[in-house]
Design a protein around this motif. Structure first.
Motif, PDB file in Angstrom:
ATOM      1  N   GLY A  72       1.297  -1.207   0.602  1.00 44.86           N
ATOM      2  CA  GLY A  72      -0.258   0.284  -0.098  1.00 44.86           C
ATOM      3  C   GLY A  72       0.791   1.605  -0.452  1.00 44.86           C
ATOM      4  N   ARG A  73       0.593   2.699   0.416  1.00 48.96           N
ATOM      5  CA  ARG A  73       0.805   3.679   0.283  1.00 48.96           C
ATOM      6  C   ARG A  73       0.047   4.719   1.149  1.00 48.96           C
ATOM      7  N   TRP A  74       1.534   4.992   1.336  1.00 47.65           N
ATOM      8  CA  TRP A  74       0.879   6.595   2.506  1.00 47.65           C
ATOM      9  C   TRP A  74       1.584   8.152   2.749  1.00 47.65           C
ATOM     10  N   SER A  75       0.727   8.418   1.646  1.00 47.52           N
ATOM     11  CA  SER A  75       0.660   9.944   1.651  1.00 47.52           C
ATOM     12  C   SER A  75       0.924  10.145  -0.279  1.00 47.52           C
ATOM     13  N   GLY A  76       0.617   8.857  -1.104  1.00 47.68           N
ATOM     14  CA  GLY A  76       1.023   8.871  -2.171  1.00 47.68           C
ATOM     15  C   GLY A  76       1.969   8.054  -2.413  1.00 47.68           C
ATOM     16  N   THR A  77       2.532   7.726  -1.374  1.00 49.57           N
ATOM     17  CA  THR A  77       4.249   7.019  -1.646  1.00 49.57           C
ATOM     18  C   THR A  77       4.579   5.502  -0.790  1.00 49.57           C
ATOM     19  N   GLU A  78       5.751   5.742  -1.327  1.00 48.79           N
ATOM     20  CA  GLU A  78       5.229   3.698  -0.435  1.00 48.79           C
ATOM     21  C   GLU A  78       7.030   3.970  -0.159  1.00 48.79           C
ATOM     22  N   PRO A  79       6.527   3.853   1.455  1.00 44.33           N
ATOM     23  CA  PRO A  79       7.649   4.628   1.758  1.00 44.33           C
ATOM     24  C   PRO A  79       8.994   3.958   3.279  1.00 44.33           C
ATOM     25  N   PHE A  80       8.623   2.500   2.577  1.00 43.14           N
ATOM     26  CA  PHE A  80       9.285   1.350   3.210  1.00 43.14           C
ATOM     27  C   PHE A  80       9.941   0.669   2.368  1.00 43.14           C
ATOM     28  N   ARG A  81      11.080   0.318   2.387  1.00 41.75           N
ATOM     29  CA  ARG A  81      12.174  -0.979   1.353  1.00 41.75           C
ATOM     30  C   ARG A  81      12.194  -2.127   1.704  1.00 41.75           C
ATOM     31  N   PRO A  82      10.847  -3.413   1.717  1.00 35.62           N
ATOM     32  CA  PRO A  82      11.296  -4.565   2.416  1.00 35.62           C
ATOM     33  C   PRO A  82      12.012  -5.578   2.420  1.00 35.62           C
ATOM     34  N   THR A  83      12.609  -6.123   3.317  1.00 36.20           N
ATOM     35  CA  THR A  83      14.001  -6.841   3.213  1.00 36.20           C
ATOM     36  C   THR A  83      13.274  -7.896   1.928  1.00 36.20           C
ATOM     37  N   GLY A  84      11.983  -8.881   2.802  1.00 34.44           N
ATOM     38  CA  GLY A  84      11.224  -9.980   2.163  1.00 34.44           C
ATOM     39  C   GLY A  84      12.091 -11.098   3.415  1.00 34.44           C
ATOM     40  N   ARG A  85      12.655 -10.951   4.312  1.00 32.46           N
ATOM     41  CA  ARG A  85      13.094 -12.105   4.992  1.00 32.46           C
ATOM     42  C   ARG A  85      12.156 -12.336   5.599  1.00 32.46           C
ATOM     43  N   LYS A  86      12.256 -13.866   6.512  1.00 37.02           N
ATOM     44  CA  LYS A  86      11.754 -14.258   7.323  1.00 37.02           C
ATOM     45  C   LYS A  86      12.295 -14.025   9.257  1.00 37.02           C
ATOM     46  N   ALA A  87      12.074 -13.097   9.796  1.00 34.07           N
ATOM     47  CA  ALA A  87      12.517 -12.774  11.211  1.00 34.07           C
ATOM     48  C   ALA A  87      12.141 -14.012  12.057  1.00 34.07           C
ATOM     49  N   GLY A  88      13.039 -14.142  13.136  1.00 40.50           N
ATOM     50  CA  GLY A  88      12.744 -14.505  14.001  1.00 40.50           C
ATOM     51  C   GLY A  88      12.266 -13.672  14.701  1.00 40.50           C
ATOM     52  N   GLY A  89      12.193 -13.932  16.232  1.00 32.40           N
ATOM     53  CA  GLY A  89      11.826 -12.779  18.092  1.00 32.40           C
ATOM     54  C   GLY A  89      10.763 -12.170  17.272  1.00 32.40           C
ATOM     55  N   ARG A 145       4.933 -11.340  19.381  1.00 29.96           N
ATOM     56  CA  ARG A 145       6.004 -11.839  20.181  1.00 29.96           C
ATOM     57  C   ARG A 145       6.791 -12.732  19.199  1.00 29.96           C
ATOM     58  N   SER A 146       5.988 -12.977  17.910  1.00 25.30           N
ATOM     59  CA  SER A 146       6.547 -13.700  17.167  1.00 25.30           C
ATOM     60  C   SER A 146       5.585 -13.385  15.765  1.00 25.30           C
ATOM     61  N   ALA A 147       6.068 -13.671  14.356  1.00 23.32           N
ATOM     62  CA  ALA A 147       5.474 -13.529  13.349  1.00 23.32           C
ATOM     63  C   ALA A 147       4.251 -14.601  13.343  1.00 23.32           C
ATOM     64  N   THR A 148       4.169 -15.669  14.002  1.00 22.56           N
ATOM     65  CA  THR A 148       3.241 -16.155  14.039  1.00 22.56           C
ATOM     66  C   THR A 148       1.471 -15.901  14.912  1.00 22.56           C
ATOM     67  N   ASP A 149       2.405 -15.297  16.112  1.00 19.21           N
ATOM     68  CA  ASP A 149       1.240 -14.512  16.561  1.00 19.21           C
ATOM     69  C   ASP A 149       0.961 -13.813  16.107  1.00 19.21           C
ATOM     70  N   LEU A 150       1.099 -12.929  15.367  1.00 16.93           N
ATOM     71  CA  LEU A 150       0.761 -11.760  15.076  1.00 16.93           C
ATOM     72  C   LEU A 150      -0.016 -12.832  13.151  1.00 16.93           C
ATOM     73  N   THR A 151       0.516 -13.676  12.941  1.00 18.63           N
ATOM     74  CA  THR A 151      -0.576 -14.261  11.463  1.00 18.63           C
ATOM     75  C   THR A 151      -1.944 -14.960  12.229  1.00 18.63           C
ATOM     76  N   ALA A 152      -1.408 -15.404  12.943  1.00 14.30           N
ATOM     77  CA  ALA A 152      -2.582 -16.556  14.199  1.00 14.30           C
ATOM     78  C   ALA A 152      -3.930 -15.290  14.143  1.00 14.30           C
ATOM     79  N   PHE A 153      -3.796 -13.419  14.840  1.00 16.34           N
ATOM     80  CA  PHE A 153      -4.521 -13.117  14.756  1.00 16.34           C
ATOM     81  C   PHE A 153      -5.029 -12.592  13.372  1.00 16.34           C
ATOM     82  N   ALA A 154      -4.730 -11.896  12.832  1.00 14.08           N
ATOM     83  CA  ALA A 154      -4.883 -11.392  11.870  1.00 14.08           C
ATOM     84  C   ALA A 154      -5.857 -12.636  10.460  1.00 14.08           C
ATOM     85  N   TYR A 155      -5.340 -13.310  10.707  1.00 14.05           N
ATOM     86  CA  TYR A 155      -6.178 -14.084   9.830  1.00 14.05           C
ATOM     87  C   TYR A 155      -7.516 -15.767  10.389  1.00 14.05           C
TER      88      TYR A 155
END
Length: 200
Positions: A72-89, A145-155
């Motif tokens: 998505g966009r914020w004020s018409g721009t794509e502000p972040f440059r995602p790395t696409g990596r899977k992170a722990g923590g 706490r982790s990406a797993t927890d976020l995904t569980a809530f979101a979906y």
């Protein structure tokens, strides 16, 4: 409020910056405003300091992040440059939207059941609202706490899934952005962020 308007003028090396009001995260609605707490989101290749803000702050927290996913966009721009990596923590999520005025009330009536789910979600470490204006330009920050927890809530949480399913048809947003970040470091007073739980 004047400091919010003028502080961004002197940020060398910063590619994107937003100074934001905040909400408590209890309702994420117009009445959730917290006038004692302010936030800054900045994108740069080196640490950003805010000495004028530090001089008046009673407490502060600083979070260094690595963008993993951003849509998505914020004020018409794509502000972040995602790395696409899977992170722990720990993972920090930002959702940000500019509401269509004619659909704002309908959106806010859909929010309370999701807020109740969020408050009880396993793995949630912190949450608060953000906004560029008192009404209609708003978002959320949540730390997990982790990406797993976020995904569980979101979906997997039914109320949140229902709101996601309604979004294309109801066309609540004139602009929206969702981003996930790896939390690289947290310094200062975590309670400023509403950080109520431990990572264990």
């Amino acid at each position: 409020m004047l400091r919010m308007a003028f502080a961004r003028r002197d940020l060398p090396g910063v590619r994107f910056a937003k100074f934001l009001g905040t909400g408590t995260g209890r309702t994420f609605g117009p009445g959730d405003t917290d006038l004692t707490r302010w936030a800054a989101v900045s994108v740069s290749d080196r640490p950003v300091r805010f000495p004028a803000w530090d001089g008046i702050a009673v407490a502060r927290a600083h979070v260094d992040l690595e963008p993993l996913v951003s849509r998505g966009r914020w004020s018409g721009t794509e502000p972040f440059r995602p790395t696409g990596r899977k992170a722990g923590g720990p993972i920090l999520a930002i959702t940000r939207a500019r509401l269509r005025p004619a659909r704002a009330v309908r959106f806010w009536t859909a929010v309370p059941p999701v807020v109740s789910e969020l408050a009880a979600a396993p793995g949630l470490l912190a949450r608060f609202g953000i906004g560029e204006a008192p009404i209609g330009w708003q978002g959320t920050v949540s730390v997990w706490r982790s990406a797993t927890d976020l995904t569980a809530f979101a979906y997997r949480q039914p109320q949140h899934r229902a709101v996601i399913a309604r979004t294309p048809a109801d066309r609540w947003y004139a602009e929206e952005l969702f981003a996930r970040f790896a939390v690289l470091d947290v310094s200062g007073d975590r309670s400023v962020m509403g950080w109520e739980r431990t990572e264990a």
